[in-house]
Scaffold this motif. Sequence first.
Motif, PDB file in Angstrom:
ATOM      1  N   THR A  15      13.126  14.081 -49.737  1.00 33.13           N
ATOM      2  CA  THR A  15      14.181  13.786 -48.763  1.00 33.13           C
ATOM      3  C   THR A  15      13.570  13.239 -47.472  1.00 33.13           C
ATOM      4  OG1 THR A  15      15.577  15.530 -49.674  1.00 33.13           O
ATOM      5  CG2 THR A  15      16.054  14.849 -47.402  1.00 33.13           C
ATOM      6  N   GLN A  16      12.465  13.821 -47.049  1.00 32.51           N
ATOM      7  CA  GLN A  16      11.866  13.427 -45.764  1.00 32.51           C
ATOM      8  C   GLN A  16      10.933  12.213 -45.905  1.00 32.51           C
ATOM      9  OE1 GLN A  16      12.874  14.798 -42.952  1.00 32.51           O
ATOM     10  NE2 GLN A  16      14.092  16.419 -43.922  1.00 32.51           N
ATOM     11  N   ALA A  17      10.237  12.092 -47.049  1.00 32.81           N
ATOM     12  CA  ALA A  17       9.216  11.038 -47.167  1.00 32.81           C
ATOM     13  C   ALA A  17       9.755   9.626 -46.902  1.00 32.81           C
ATOM     14  CB  ALA A  17       8.532  11.117 -48.534  1.00 32.81           C
ATOM     15  N   GLU A  22       9.839   4.691 -43.631  1.00 29.20           N
ATOM     16  CA  GLU A  22      10.566   3.682 -42.862  1.00 29.20           C
ATOM     17  C   GLU A  22      10.038   3.598 -41.435  1.00 29.20           C
ATOM     18  OE1 GLU A  22      15.206   2.697 -41.768  1.00 29.20           O
ATOM     19  OE2 GLU A  22      14.743   4.454 -43.004  1.00 29.20           O
ATOM     20  N   LYS A  23       9.813   4.753 -40.826  1.00 28.84           N
ATOM     21  CA  LYS A  23       9.401   4.748 -39.422  1.00 28.84           C
ATOM     22  C   LYS A  23       7.977   4.244 -39.237  1.00 28.84           C
ATOM     23  CE  LYS A  23       9.107   7.688 -35.321  1.00 28.84           C
ATOM     24  NZ  LYS A  23       9.713   6.852 -34.301  1.00 28.84           N
ATOM     25  N   TYR A  24       7.095   4.570 -40.187  1.00 28.95           N
ATOM     26  CA  TYR A  24       5.678   4.245 -39.992  1.00 28.95           C
ATOM     27  C   TYR A  24       5.165   3.130 -40.905  1.00 28.95           C
ATOM     28  CZ  TYR A  24       5.674   8.386 -37.097  1.00 28.95           C
ATOM     29  OH  TYR A  24       5.967   9.297 -36.116  1.00 28.95           O
ATOM     30  N   CYS A  25       6.080   2.442 -41.641  1.00 31.08           N
ATOM     31  CA  CYS A  25       5.680   1.341 -42.521  1.00 31.08           C
ATOM     32  C   CYS A  25       4.527   1.730 -43.446  1.00 31.08           C
ATOM     33  CB  CYS A  25       5.241   0.127 -41.714  1.00 31.08           C
ATOM     34  SG  CYS A  25       6.577  -0.642 -40.863  1.00 31.08           S
ATOM     35  N   GLY A  81      -1.065   2.319 -44.675  1.00 24.23           N
ATOM     36  CA  GLY A  81      -0.983   3.772 -44.603  1.00 24.23           C
ATOM     37  C   GLY A  81      -0.174   4.280 -45.772  1.00 24.23           C
ATOM     38  N   PHE A  82      -0.175   5.609 -45.968  1.00 23.23           N
ATOM     39  CA  PHE A  82       0.529   6.161 -47.135  1.00 23.23           C
ATOM     40  C   PHE A  82       0.994   7.582 -46.876  1.00 23.23           C
ATOM     41  CE2 PHE A  82      -4.090   6.670 -47.687  1.00 23.23           C
ATOM     42  CZ  PHE A  82      -4.178   8.046 -47.741  1.00 23.23           C
ATOM     43  N   ILE A  83       2.044   7.930 -47.614  1.00 24.94           N
ATOM     44  CA  ILE A  83       2.543   9.304 -47.631  1.00 24.94           C
ATOM     45  C   ILE A  83       2.453   9.748 -49.085  1.00 24.94           C
ATOM     46  CG2 ILE A  83       4.528  10.804 -47.174  1.00 24.94           C
ATOM     47  CD1 ILE A  83       5.473   7.849 -45.817  1.00 24.94           C
TER      48      ILE A  83
END
Length: 217
Positions: A15-17, A22-25, A81-83
């Motif tokens: 849900t959060q990822a 979106e915010k941090y590209c 970057g990555f999540i």
Amino acid sequence: IRMILMGPPGAGKGTQAPKIQEKYCACHLATGDMLRSQVAKKTQLGREAKKIMDQGGLVSDEIMINMIKGELENNQDCKQGFILDGFPRTVAQAERLDEMLAAKDQKLQHAIELQIDDGLLVSRITGRLVHPASGRSYHKIFNPPKEAMKDDVTGEPLIQRSDDNADTLKKRLSTYHAQTSPVVAYYQKTGIWKPIDASQEPGQVWKSLLGVFGDDK
Ligand code: AP5
Ligand code: ZN
């Protein structure tokens, strides 16, 4: 941003990822979504993974490490970057991730743990609805889609995951406590571990995340 998002099944990783993405590209790599796409394509890996996922176990470290390695090396979106959502789930995976990044002179900036009591997860998991193609998730009560059983963006049907039942959830939770809690301990020894109260409503969890990134001003 280079970060991992940890937490038990239903904690709110998926849900959060996308909001962080979106915010941090950054790219959002969800190993559970990647496995489910193999299951949908009925590949050899998908067939084997489905059995394990439906039993609430873990797919082998070797397969998962290669999957993430491939993405981090070849996916252009991950260069910024990555999540990582759902990886690493074992200490062996965490060690290999550190090695992979060190080889590129990189390291993780945040290891965020979404903390929540097991008792709150049953209703989250049994009420979840997902859009298989995008991985978007909804909840029958907590976050209903605009139109019943249809994805808000594409209008395509929503489904329930085959591992989202009370029995499999019990096994997924015991796997989490046995195999992934040591990963939390692994990051607690570093300076990048940050716990967040994931029992709050989604907007509040998002605010807490922004606080961790120092972006809440
Ligand atoms: P995976 O898909 O990663 O499943 P999981 O870790 O069990 O996590 P979930 O996707 O169930 O939960 P989530 O935290 O994303 O919750 P969500 O945001 O959707 O992995 C599945 C399987 O694949 C594993 O069991 C394993 O077999 C295998 N696998 C994957 N990675 C692997 C690896 N690295 N190694 C080995 N095996 C691997 O939220 C849940 C629901 O709650 C939704 O309906 C949502 O709308 C709702 N909700 C979210 N936040 C809130 C809130 N704050 N308040 C109220 N409701 C909320
Ligand atoms: Zn998820």
